[in-house]
Design a protein around this motif. Structure first.
Motif, PDB file in Angstrom:
ATOM      1  N   LEU A   1       0.827  -1.211   0.000  1.00  0.00           N
ATOM      2  CA  LEU A   1       0.000   0.000   0.000  1.00  0.00           C
ATOM      3  C   LEU A   1       0.860   1.260   0.000  1.00  0.00           C
ATOM      4  N   LEU A   2       2.112   1.166   0.498  1.00  0.00           N
ATOM      5  CA  LEU A   2       2.979   2.348   0.513  1.00  0.00           C
ATOM      6  C   LEU A   2       3.423   2.746  -0.888  1.00  0.00           C
ATOM      7  N   GLN A   3       3.326   1.828  -1.824  1.00  0.00           N
ATOM      8  CA  GLN A   3       3.639   2.194  -3.211  1.00  0.00           C
ATOM      9  C   GLN A   3       2.672   3.251  -3.731  1.00  0.00           C
ATOM     10  N   GLN A   4       1.507   3.343  -3.071  1.00  0.00           N
ATOM     11  CA  GLN A   4       0.500   4.327  -3.481  1.00  0.00           C
ATOM     12  C   GLN A   4       0.517   5.575  -2.590  1.00  0.00           C
ATOM     13  N   ILE A   5       1.422   5.599  -1.600  1.00  0.00           N
ATOM     14  CA  ILE A   5       1.506   6.758  -0.699  1.00  0.00           C
ATOM     15  C   ILE A   5       2.955   7.259  -0.742  1.00  0.00           C
ATOM     16  N   PRO A   6       3.307   8.054  -1.708  1.00  0.00           N
ATOM     17  CA  PRO A   6       4.715   8.396  -1.941  1.00  0.00           C
ATOM     18  C   PRO A   6       5.380   9.231  -0.853  1.00  0.00           C
ATOM     19  N   ASN A   7       4.598   9.833   0.042  1.00  0.00           N
ATOM     20  CA  ASN A   7       5.199  10.717   1.051  1.00  0.00           C
ATOM     21  C   ASN A   7       5.532   9.985   2.359  1.00  0.00           C
ATOM     22  N   VAL A   8       5.311   8.676   2.418  1.00  0.00           N
ATOM     23  CA  VAL A   8       5.580   7.896   3.633  1.00  0.00           C
ATOM     24  C   VAL A   8       6.821   7.029   3.415  1.00  0.00           C
ATOM     25  N   ARG A   9       7.742   7.100   4.387  1.00  0.00           N
ATOM     26  CA  ARG A   9       8.951   6.264   4.349  1.00  0.00           C
ATOM     27  C   ARG A   9       8.789   5.072   5.279  1.00  0.00           C
ATOM     28  N   ALA A  10       9.300   3.931   4.867  1.00  0.00           N
ATOM     29  CA  ALA A  10       9.160   2.697   5.645  1.00  0.00           C
ATOM     30  C   ALA A  10      10.508   2.267   6.213  1.00  0.00           C
ATOM     31  N   LYS A  11      10.468   1.755   7.440  1.00  0.00           N
ATOM     32  CA  LYS A  11      11.640   1.197   8.113  1.00  0.00           C
ATOM     33  C   LYS A  11      11.244  -0.198   8.595  1.00  0.00           C
ATOM     34  N   VAL A  12      11.880  -1.223   8.071  1.00  0.00           N
ATOM     35  CA  VAL A  12      11.573  -2.602   8.461  1.00  0.00           C
ATOM     36  C   VAL A  12      12.684  -3.081   9.387  1.00  0.00           C
ATOM     37  N   LEU A  13      12.304  -3.494  10.586  1.00  0.00           N
ATOM     38  CA  LEU A  13      13.279  -3.931  11.583  1.00  0.00           C
ATOM     39  C   LEU A  13      13.135  -5.441  11.800  1.00  0.00           C
ATOM     40  N   PHE A  14      14.212  -6.171  11.526  1.00  0.00           N
ATOM     41  CA  PHE A  14      14.224  -7.622  11.691  1.00  0.00           C
ATOM     42  C   PHE A  14      14.812  -7.971  13.059  1.00  0.00           C
ATOM     43  N   HIS A  15      14.112  -8.880  13.767  1.00  0.00           N
ATOM     44  CA  HIS A  15      14.521  -9.263  15.121  1.00  0.00           C
ATOM     45  C   HIS A  15      15.149 -10.647  15.185  1.00  0.00           C
ATOM     46  N   GLY A  16      14.942 -11.464  14.179  1.00  0.00           N
ATOM     47  CA  GLY A  16      15.461 -12.827  14.229  1.00  0.00           C
ATOM     48  C   GLY A  16      15.584 -13.406  12.841  1.00  0.00           C
ATOM     49  N   LYS A  17      16.176 -14.593  12.800  1.00  0.00           N
ATOM     50  CA  LYS A  17      16.380 -15.284  11.532  1.00  0.00           C
ATOM     51  C   LYS A  17      15.040 -15.508  10.861  1.00  0.00           C
ATOM     52  N   THR A  18      14.948 -15.136   9.590  1.00  0.00           N
ATOM     53  CA  THR A  18      13.697 -15.200   8.853  1.00  0.00           C
ATOM     54  C   THR A  18      13.917 -15.900   7.521  1.00  0.00           C
ATOM     55  N   ARG A  19      13.042 -16.820   7.217  1.00  0.00           N
ATOM     56  CA  ARG A  19      13.110 -17.492   5.918  1.00  0.00           C
ATOM     57  C   ARG A  19      12.330 -16.661   4.902  1.00  0.00           C
TER      58      ARG A  19
END
Length: 363
Positions: free
Chosen positions: A104-122
């Protein structure tokens, strides 16, 4: 700056994740307005800003079967709410939340995303495509250890910031209870016998089943030895049944979830961390700052923190752990704790974490 912190849920199962997000958000700056959104369920959250509970259908969030047809409706609700909140930054709890929010952020150009990983993820192929979709100026990815960041970089082919979780050493040490006070709070048997500690959710990845078996072997030769495990989880009944079968009632204590955990580390003479996998293992840092020596599984993420001082043991090797438990001695504890504190360098780690958190949120 308006920040929306999006997480799965609240409560004790997510306590360590909330702790990380709270520490990151505490460095957002005095002009930040923070809103925490819990997509599933309810419970305590980060303690900063307001909290909104969404109570979304779990199957729809995970996109399984016909439930995936609801995802466009969920995204529409979120998009409207982000606009109402005038969100500028969204902090997302791992790839699960990112799967829902990034499209959905692809349609909201003024919002920046920060993805925080806490553990091993497949990561699946579609996850990798998704995390490559937004440009670097709109999407930042961070991980709570250098080990995890390197693994993600290899999978994604794009930079991943190391944001190794750290705590303010002075603030952590100040409320610590004394050895006697902490043992009393945990209702441990009085006396001068050694108490070994373990902390974490009662789930398979923490290795507590193996630890109890190893303790049973070692305890034959150390009748005053006790083991206290702080944490709650789905394996509680299984672990308690095995404790009873081994005749260890009164010597191995399942202490449950404790809101005052950070005050209790000095109840232990040693901390044992038998995890099979970890994103960071914050309990290692907490024990070291409380001057409690650590023996842990031989995981890269632990070596990253304790260098060559960790007393590392093979993962899930019951015999090796039993031998190590027998070797734990009070006279050697103080010297090892001092070496581990020097390796961890908590003051420098705290400064690096503060700088990294500011960089992540404002970058």
């Amino acid at each position: 700056m308006n920040i929306v912190n999006m997480m799965w849920a609240g409560g004790s199962p997510y306590m360590s994740i909330h702790k990380v997000h709270r520490q990151v958000l505490s460095h957002a700056g005095p002009d930040a307005r923070i809103s925490n959104w819990l997509l599933l369920g309810s419970g305590l959250c980060c303690g900063l800003g307001s909290t909104r509970e969404w109570h979304m259908p779990p199957r729809a969030l995970k996109g399984r079967h016909l439930w995936r047809l609801l995802r466009p409706w969920l995204r529409m609700r979120l998009r409207k709410a982000l606009a109402e909140a005038q969100a500028e930054v969204v902090l997302l709890d791992g790839v699960g939340v990112a799967r829902l929010v990034l499209p959905l952020l692809q349609q909201i150009p003024n919002v920046r995303a920060k993805v925080l990983f806490h553990g091993k993820t497949r990561l699946t192929a579609s996850d990798i495509r998704l995390l490559r979709t937004l440009p670097a100026e709109r999407l930042s990815i961070a991980a709570v250890s250098h080990t995890l960041a390197e693994a993600l970089e290899r999978d994604l082919g794009r930079p991943v910031q190391t944001l190794r979780m750290a705590l303010d050493p002075r603030a952590f040490v100040e409320p610590l209870l004394s050895r006697e006070q902490a043992r009393q709070a945990l209702a441990l048997q009085p006396g001068n016998g050694q108490v070994l500690g373990a902390v974490g959710r009662l789930v398979e990845s923490k290795g507590f089943e193996m630890l109890i078996e190893a303790f049973a072997k070692a305890a034959i030769h150390k009748p005053d030895l006790q083991l206290a495990i702080i944490g709650e989880g789905p394996l509680h009944a299984v672990l308690q049944a095995r404790i009873d079968e081994l005749g260890l009632a009164g010597r191995v204590h399942l202490c449950g979830h404790r809101e005052d955990l950070q005050q209790l580390y000095r109840a232990f003479d040693w901390l044992l961390v038998p995890s099979r996998s970890e994103g960071l293992g914050l309990v290692v840092q907490e024990a070291v700052m409380a001057d409690v020596p650590v023996v842990c599984s031989d995981l890269l993420v632990f070596r990253e923190q304790l260098l060559d001082t960790g007393g590392y043991l093979p993962i899930a090797d019951q015999s090796a752990w039993a031998e190590a438990i027998e070797r734990c001695s009070v006279p050697g504890a103080t010297a090892l704790a001092a070496r581990q504190r020097q390796a961890l360098a908590p003051e420098q780690a705290w400064q690096a974490f503060q700088n990294g958190s500011q960089s992540l949120l404002r970058g």
